[in-house]
Design a protein around this motif. Structure first.
Motif, short mmCIF file in Angstrom:
data_model
loop_
_atom_site.label_atom_id
_atom_site.label_comp_id
_atom_site.label_asym_id
_atom_site.label_seq_id
_atom_site.Cartn_x
_atom_site.Cartn_y
_atom_site.Cartn_z
N LYS A 187 49.91 68.75 88.52
CA LYS A 187 50.60 69.64 87.59
C LYS A 187 50.94 68.92 86.30
CE LYS A 187 54.72 72.56 87.25
NZ LYS A 187 55.96 72.99 87.95
N LYS A 188 51.39 67.66 86.45
CA LYS A 188 51.72 66.85 85.28
C LYS A 188 50.47 66.62 84.42
CE LYS A 188 53.83 62.43 84.01
NZ LYS A 188 54.40 61.16 84.55
N ASP A 189 49.36 66.25 85.09
CA ASP A 189 48.11 66.03 84.36
C ASP A 189 47.63 67.32 83.70
OD1 ASP A 189 48.18 63.42 85.20
OD2 ASP A 189 46.80 63.72 86.88
N LEU A 190 47.74 68.45 84.44
CA LEU A 190 47.30 69.73 83.90
C LEU A 190 48.15 70.13 82.69
CD1 LEU A 190 45.44 72.17 84.16
CD2 LEU A 190 47.08 73.18 85.74
N THR A 191 49.47 69.90 82.82
CA THR A 191 50.36 70.22 81.70
C THR A 191 50.01 69.39 80.48
OG1 THR A 191 52.14 70.77 83.25
CG2 THR A 191 52.77 70.33 80.97
N GLN A 192 49.73 68.11 80.73
CA GLN A 192 49.36 67.22 79.61
C GLN A 192 48.03 67.66 79.00
OE1 GLN A 192 49.28 63.11 80.71
NE2 GLN A 192 48.66 62.40 78.68
N SER A 193 47.07 68.04 79.86
CA SER A 193 45.77 68.51 79.34
C SER A 193 45.93 69.79 78.53
CB SER A 193 44.81 68.76 80.51
OG SER A 193 44.56 67.56 81.22
N ILE A 194 46.78 70.70 79.04
CA ILE A 194 47.02 71.96 78.31
C ILE A 194 47.65 71.67 76.95
CG2 ILE A 194 48.40 74.07 78.30
CD1 ILE A 194 47.99 74.19 81.33
N GLN A 195 48.61 70.71 76.96
CA GLN A 195 49.27 70.36 75.70
C GLN A 195 48.27 69.76 74.72
OE1 GLN A 195 52.30 71.11 74.79
NE2 GLN A 195 52.09 70.14 72.80
N GLU A 196 47.38 68.88 75.23
CA GLU A 196 46.36 68.28 74.37
C GLU A 196 45.41 69.35 73.83
OE1 GLU A 196 44.53 65.36 76.80
OE2 GLU A 196 46.17 63.91 76.63
N LEU A 197 45.04 70.31 74.71
CA LEU A 197 44.16 71.39 74.26
C LEU A 197 44.84 72.26 73.20
CD1 LEU A 197 42.53 72.54 77.64
CD2 LEU A 197 41.40 71.38 75.74
N LYS A 198 46.14 72.51 73.42
CA LYS A 198 46.89 73.28 72.42
C LYS A 198 46.90 72.57 71.08
CE LYS A 198 50.09 75.85 75.39
NZ LYS A 198 51.50 76.04 75.78
N GLU A 199 47.17 71.25 71.13
CA GLU A 199 47.20 70.48 69.88
C GLU A 199 45.83 70.47 69.22
OE1 GLU A 199 48.62 66.66 71.00
OE2 GLU A 199 50.69 67.32 71.36
N GLU A 200 44.78 70.30 70.05
CA GLU A 200 43.42 70.31 69.48
C GLU A 200 43.08 71.67 68.90
OE1 GLU A 200 38.81 69.39 70.94
OE2 GLU A 200 40.51 69.12 72.31
N LEU A 201 43.51 72.75 69.60
CA LEU A 201 43.26 74.10 69.11
C LEU A 201 43.99 74.35 67.80
CD1 LEU A 201 41.99 76.86 69.62
CD2 LEU A 201 44.03 77.49 70.93
N MET A 202 45.24 73.85 67.71
CA MET A 202 45.99 74.00 66.46
C MET A 202 45.30 73.28 65.32
SD MET A 202 48.56 75.98 66.89
CE MET A 202 49.47 75.59 65.40
N LYS A 203 44.79 72.06 65.62
CA LYS A 203 44.08 71.32 64.58
C LYS A 203 42.83 72.08 64.14
CE LYS A 203 45.62 66.71 66.01
NZ LYS A 203 45.20 65.41 66.56
N LYS A 204 42.09 72.62 65.13
CA LYS A 204 40.89 73.37 64.78
C LYS A 204 41.24 74.61 63.97
CE LYS A 204 37.87 71.91 68.55
NZ LYS A 204 37.09 72.35 69.74
N LYS A 205 42.35 75.28 64.38
CA LYS A 205 42.77 76.46 63.62
C LYS A 205 43.13 76.09 62.19
CE LYS A 205 44.53 79.44 67.31
NZ LYS A 205 45.74 80.11 67.87
N GLU A 206 43.81 74.93 62.05
CA GLU A 206 44.16 74.48 60.70
C GLU A 206 42.91 74.18 59.88
OE1 GLU A 206 46.72 71.18 61.27
OE2 GLU A 206 48.44 72.37 61.95
N ILE A 207 41.93 73.52 60.54
CA ILE A 207 40.69 73.19 59.84
C ILE A 207 39.96 74.47 59.44
CG2 ILE A 207 38.41 72.15 60.11
CD1 ILE A 207 39.74 70.05 61.92
N ILE A 208 39.88 75.43 60.41
CA ILE A 208 39.19 76.69 60.12
C ILE A 208 39.91 77.45 59.01
CG2 ILE A 208 38.63 78.95 61.08
CD1 ILE A 208 38.14 77.55 63.76
N ALA A 209 41.27 77.46 59.10
CA ALA A 209 42.04 78.14 58.06
C ALA A 209 41.80 77.50 56.70
CB ALA A 209 43.53 78.12 58.41
#
Length: 226
Positions: free
Chosen positions: A98-120
């Motif tokens: 669960k801890k690893d999954l939460t960390q992976s989700i957080q990393e994916l969220k951060e990566e998605l935010m970065k991609k959204k910022e780049i796309i924007a």
């Protein structure tokens, strides 16, 4: 006298015989009574100890049952402890997952935010470029005889006229888009120009769009004289 002595001796013997007879009978009776009493005591004691032995056997069986029950309970307790240990280990593994999954989700969220910022950012840059092109439309139409049309897929179509002196209405057309990298990209050119790739590379380097359009018009004009 001798007769009197003999009589006395005879009486003494008779008394002794009678005494012995009486004494032996009583002794026998006492012995018999004692024997019977001992038999009764032994019988009672035997019954008592027999009962005690039976109670002892029952007690031993009961103790053995208790021991077996305690052994079974101990075995169940040991199995329960092992089960609890396994469950605890599984729970710890699940917590780690669960801890690893939460960390992976957080990393994916951060990566998605970065991609959204780049796309924007790219969309903003592309929008600014398109707006700049639209602002230049009137200038190009007046000075270069150019018509600019907005077509599907966020593309602009550039139509030149008054190039061919034999046929002033003949269109010379190229279509321009903004690619995923935010760069200008010519998607079609009619009639085709050999130098279009060079012009495209140059406008990407200099970002001088007016020069880019002017060079293409010059190329179309040179082509019309061939």
């Amino acid at each position: 006298t001798e007769d009197e002595i003999l009589l006395f001796e005879r009486e003494i013997k008779e008394f002794w015989v009678e005494f012995k007879s009486v004494y032996n009978t009583e002794q026998v009776n006492q012995t018999l009574a004692l024997r019977d009493s001992c038999k009764e005591s032994i019988k009672a004691l035997s019954e008592k100890w027999s009962k005690k032995l039976k109670e002892g056997d029952l007690m031993i069986d009961k103790i053995q049952e208790y021991k077996n029950e305690i052994l079974q309970q101990s075995q169940k307790l040991l199995e329960n402890q092992e089960h609890i240990t396994d469950e605890k280990s599984n729970l710890n593994q699940q917590e780690e997952q669960k801890k690893d999954l939460t960390q992976s989700i957080q990393e994916l969220k951060e990566e998605l935010m970065k991609k959204k910022e780049i796309i924007a950012s790219k969309n903003k840059a592309a929008k600014e470029k398109v707006e700049g092109l639209c602002k230049s439309k009137q200038l190009f139409e007046e000075r270069l005889g150019l018509e600019i049309r907005k077509i599907p897929d966020q593309q602009l179509q550039f139509i030149f006229r008054h190039i061919d002196h034999k046929d002033p209405d003949k269109p010379f057309v190229f279509t321009l888009a903004i690619n995923e990298q935010g760069d200008y990209e010519v998607t079609s050119c009619t009639p085709p120009l050999d130098c279009i790739a060079e012009f495209q590379l140059k406008v990407r380097e200099t970002n001088n769009f007016s020069a880019f359009v002017a060079n293409i018009r010059k190329a179309f004009t040179a082509l019309s004289y061939k």
